[in-house]
Motif scaffolding. Structure first.
Motif, PDB file in Angstrom:
ATOM      1  N   THR A   1       0.184   6.543  -4.108  1.00  0.00           N
ATOM      2  CA  THR A   1       0.567   5.263  -3.533  1.00  0.00           C
ATOM      3  C   THR A   1      -0.369   4.183  -4.053  1.00  0.00           C
ATOM      4  O   THR A   1      -1.519   4.463  -4.437  1.00  0.00           O
ATOM      5  CB  THR A   1       0.497   5.297  -2.004  1.00  0.00           C
ATOM      6  N   ALA A   2       0.110   2.950  -4.056  1.00  0.00           N
ATOM      7  CA  ALA A   2      -0.731   1.840  -4.511  1.00  0.00           C
ATOM      8  C   ALA A   2      -1.971   1.709  -3.630  1.00  0.00           C
ATOM      9  O   ALA A   2      -3.056   1.377  -4.116  1.00  0.00           O
ATOM     10  CB  ALA A   2       0.072   0.547  -4.499  1.00  0.00           C
ATOM     11  N   GLY A   3      -1.823   1.998  -2.325  1.00  0.00           N
ATOM     12  CA  GLY A   3      -2.975   1.918  -1.437  1.00  0.00           C
ATOM     13  C   GLY A   3      -4.065   2.892  -1.809  1.00  0.00           C
ATOM     14  O   GLY A   3      -5.254   2.547  -1.775  1.00  0.00           O
ATOM     15  N   GLU A   4      -3.705   4.119  -2.199  1.00  0.00           N
ATOM     16  CA  GLU A   4      -4.703   5.100  -2.591  1.00  0.00           C
ATOM     17  C   GLU A   4      -5.336   4.717  -3.926  1.00  0.00           C
ATOM     18  O   GLU A   4      -6.553   4.838  -4.103  1.00  0.00           O
ATOM     19  CB  GLU A   4      -4.079   6.491  -2.704  1.00  0.00           C
ATOM     20  N   VAL A   5      -4.537   4.249  -4.868  1.00  0.00           N
ATOM     21  CA  VAL A   5      -5.068   3.906  -6.189  1.00  0.00           C
ATOM     22  C   VAL A   5      -6.039   2.734  -6.099  1.00  0.00           C
ATOM     23  O   VAL A   5      -7.125   2.752  -6.700  1.00  0.00           O
ATOM     24  CB  VAL A   5      -3.903   3.588  -7.159  1.00  0.00           C
ATOM     25  N   VAL A   6      -5.669   1.707  -5.337  1.00  0.00           N
ATOM     26  CA  VAL A   6      -6.487   0.496  -5.264  1.00  0.00           C
ATOM     27  C   VAL A   6      -7.627   0.636  -4.272  1.00  0.00           C
ATOM     28  O   VAL A   6      -8.748   0.182  -4.520  1.00  0.00           O
ATOM     29  CB  VAL A   6      -5.599  -0.722  -4.898  1.00  0.00           C
ATOM     30  N   GLY A   7      -7.359   1.285  -3.139  1.00  0.00           N
ATOM     31  CA  GLY A   7      -8.313   1.242  -2.036  1.00  0.00           C
ATOM     32  C   GLY A   7      -9.398   2.282  -2.053  1.00  0.00           C
ATOM     33  O   GLY A   7     -10.368   2.166  -1.278  1.00  0.00           O
ATOM     34  N   ASN A   8      -9.299   3.299  -2.894  1.00  0.00           N
ATOM     35  CA  ASN A   8     -10.272   4.390  -2.854  1.00  0.00           C
ATOM     36  C   ASN A   8     -11.204   4.427  -4.058  1.00  0.00           C
ATOM     37  O   ASN A   8     -11.834   5.438  -4.339  1.00  0.00           O
ATOM     38  CB  ASN A   8      -9.553   5.735  -2.726  1.00  0.00           C
TER      39      ASN A   8
ATOM     40  N   PRO B   1       0.801  -1.235   0.000  1.00  0.00           N
ATOM     41  CA  PRO B   1       0.000   0.000   0.000  1.00  0.00           C
ATOM     42  C   PRO B   1       0.829   1.278   0.000  1.00  0.00           C
ATOM     43  O   PRO B   1       0.417   2.298  -0.561  1.00  0.00           O
ATOM     44  CB  PRO B   1      -0.836  -0.131   1.279  1.00  0.00           C
ATOM     45  N   SER B   2       2.016   1.239   0.594  1.00  0.00           N
ATOM     46  CA  SER B   2       2.852   2.439   0.659  1.00  0.00           C
ATOM     47  C   SER B   2       3.728   2.632  -0.584  1.00  0.00           C
ATOM     48  O   SER B   2       4.382   3.671  -0.725  1.00  0.00           O
ATOM     49  CB  SER B   2       3.751   2.381   1.896  1.00  0.00           C
TER      50      SER B   2
END
Length: 487
Positions: free
Chosen positions: A354-361, A317-318
């Motif tokens: 970040t990958a976390g923002e792209v995938v999780g939101n 995620p980071s």
């Protein structure tokens, strides 16, 4: 869940076996410049930054032409294509010239309109079918399917540049085409030195070639716009542009062997693309976030791919990730015509998170990042020039060859607006389009119009084998993929 259109290897495509490509003829087609035309074309910063990348390569699968009784099969196709190629080259006569390095006090690079010619290759691969190249249904296989169907493989654009007095090496041509007759189809591939032109120039040439081959308007089709060969420079800009290297080759990073890569072409119907756009904009509206601009169909589709590739790569995620798009400057920058401009006129535009923002939101958030990045440049001519011309001239940063590009990034090239399926050379429209081997890189995405039109889009994606295997097994991603119309 639908399937993806994946390229598969042709058995023995580089050597023996049923897929062997046999060269029938090879010629250098010359083109003299018209009277009073420019003898030397100085390259702009947009052109020069392409010196360290590979040739631009695309090819189309055409149906097998109907043979006329009594005609020599080996000559029938080339009888139509070779004269039209020569006529098209006369319209784009700088592409028949050669790239030269000069300058007494500073290194410069330009195109000399010598008329030495572009290469035209006629080949045959009787053991290869259209299905081998278009490859449907998908198979998870390495990226080796069509390499031998393309000319000028293994070159960087700077490899075509000749220094004064370098008589021992003949510089490579700026343009080459290979026409390969398959068992049931014809594959027409073109390789263009990227410093001489971008994707718009590439397809402008192919559109002109096909138009002339089918009779130059005999079927009432409108002609492509005439080429505008004069390069654009800002007022007061140094021409030619001095480079900060004693030798241009010093700008090239050390070449690395390409890692194992797999490639798939994913087809999205017009309805699927519109659904993604509606979903992205609806998610943004519900979030209360005010976007810089409405998310476009292409941005929604690319965001869908971005999120899916982050999952397929199993990024933490980071982990920082980026999506690089290109903004066209034709018609946006004063002095660069909206149609016909020959050369490079695109600006890289980078969205990062970040990958976390792209995938999780959600899709809307990822698409909003792309839309915001484009809006920050697309409507600001001064920013386009400042970032792509002034800043580059000061820093002179050159992109690395494809094999050395960042692993966590996705780079999108080409455009669904390019006229691919209108390239009827006189016996039928294309049934598939494929990217050449020199454009392969982990995370490279080549965008084409989808077969059948109606807003359909095709994404040819290149990834590491394990990531590609997870991408084609990703139900969320594949639910948006639709089978193209049958060959």
């Amino acid at each position: 869940m639908q399937s993806a259109d994946c390229n598969t290897p042709m058995q023995g495509s580089a050597g023996g076996g049923s897929g062997r490509v046999q060269v029938i003829s090879r010629q250098m087609v010359r083109a003299e410049a018209p009277p009073a035309s420019e003898e030397e074309i100085h390259l702009t910063p947009w052109d020069l930054r392409m010196l360290t990348v590979e040739y631009f390569q695309d090819g189309i699968v055409l149906p097998k032409p109907n043979r006329d009784p009594g005609r020599d099969d080996d000559l029938a196709v080339m009888d139509r294509l070779s004269p039209a190629f020569a006529r098209a080259l006369r319209c784009f006569y700088p592409l028949a010239g050669r790239m030269v390095i000069g300058g007494d006090t500073a290194t410069t690079v330009s195109l000399l309109c010598t008329g030495e010619g572009a290469e035209l290759v006629h080949a045959a691969a009787p053991g290869v079918t259209a299905a081998d190249v278009a490859a449907w249904p998908p198979r998870d296989t390495p990226r080796e399917p069509v390499s031998s169907l393309f000319p000028l493989n293994g070159l960087l654009c700077v490899d075509a540049a000749a220094s004064p007095g370098a008589e021992s090496r003949r510089p490579a041509p700026l343009l080459a085409a290979q026409v390969t007759e398959l068992a049931d189809a014809v594959f027409v591939a073109v390789s263009l030195n990227h410093a001489a032109g971008d994707g718009t120039t590439f397809w402008h040439f192919v559109n002109t070639w096909s138009y002339l081959a089918r009779g130059g308007g005999a079927d009432s089709s409108p002609p492509p716009p005439p080429p505008v060969l004069k390069r654009w420079f800002p007022d007061g800009y140094p021409v030619p542009v001095p480079l900060q290297f004693a030798k241009v080759q010093h700008a090239v990073q050390q070449r690395q062997p390409p890692p194992p890569l797999h490639e798939c072409a994913f087809h999205f119907s017009g309805d699927s693309v519109r659904n993604l756009k509606a979903r992205a904009n609806a998610e943004l509206a519900r979030s209360g976030e005010t976007p810089a601009a409405t998310v476009s169909s292409l941005q929604a589709l690319l965001a869908h791919l971005w999120r899916s590739v982050c999952r397929a790569r199993r990024l933490e995620p980071s982990q920082r990730t980026a999506y690089v798009q290109f903004i066209g400057c034709r018609g946006r920058v004063r002095g660069v015509p909206a149609a016909g401009y020959v050369g490079n006129a695109v600006v890289p535009c980078r969205a990062a998170s970040t990958a976390g923002e792209v995938v999780g939101n959600g899709l809307g958030r990822a698409a909003g990042l792309l839309a915001r990045a484009v809006a920050s440049l697309a409507k600001d001519e001064a920013a386009l020039v400042r970032e792509s011309v002034d800043r580059w001239t000061e820093e002179q940063r050159f992109p690395p060859p494809a094999a050395a590009q960042a692993v966590a990034a996705i780079v999108a090239g080409n455009s669904p607006r390019f006229d691919v399926y209108g390239n009827d050379f006189g016996w039928g429209k294309p049934v598939a389009v494929r990217c050449g081997p020199e454009n392969a890189a982990d995370g490279k995405c080549t965008v084409y119009e989808g077969r059948g039109g109606g807003g359909a889009v095709c994404l040819e994606v290149c990834l590491a084998p394990d990531a590609m295997a997870r991408l084609v097994a990703d139900e969320e991603f594949m639910d948006a993929v639709a089978a193209p119309p049958c060959l």
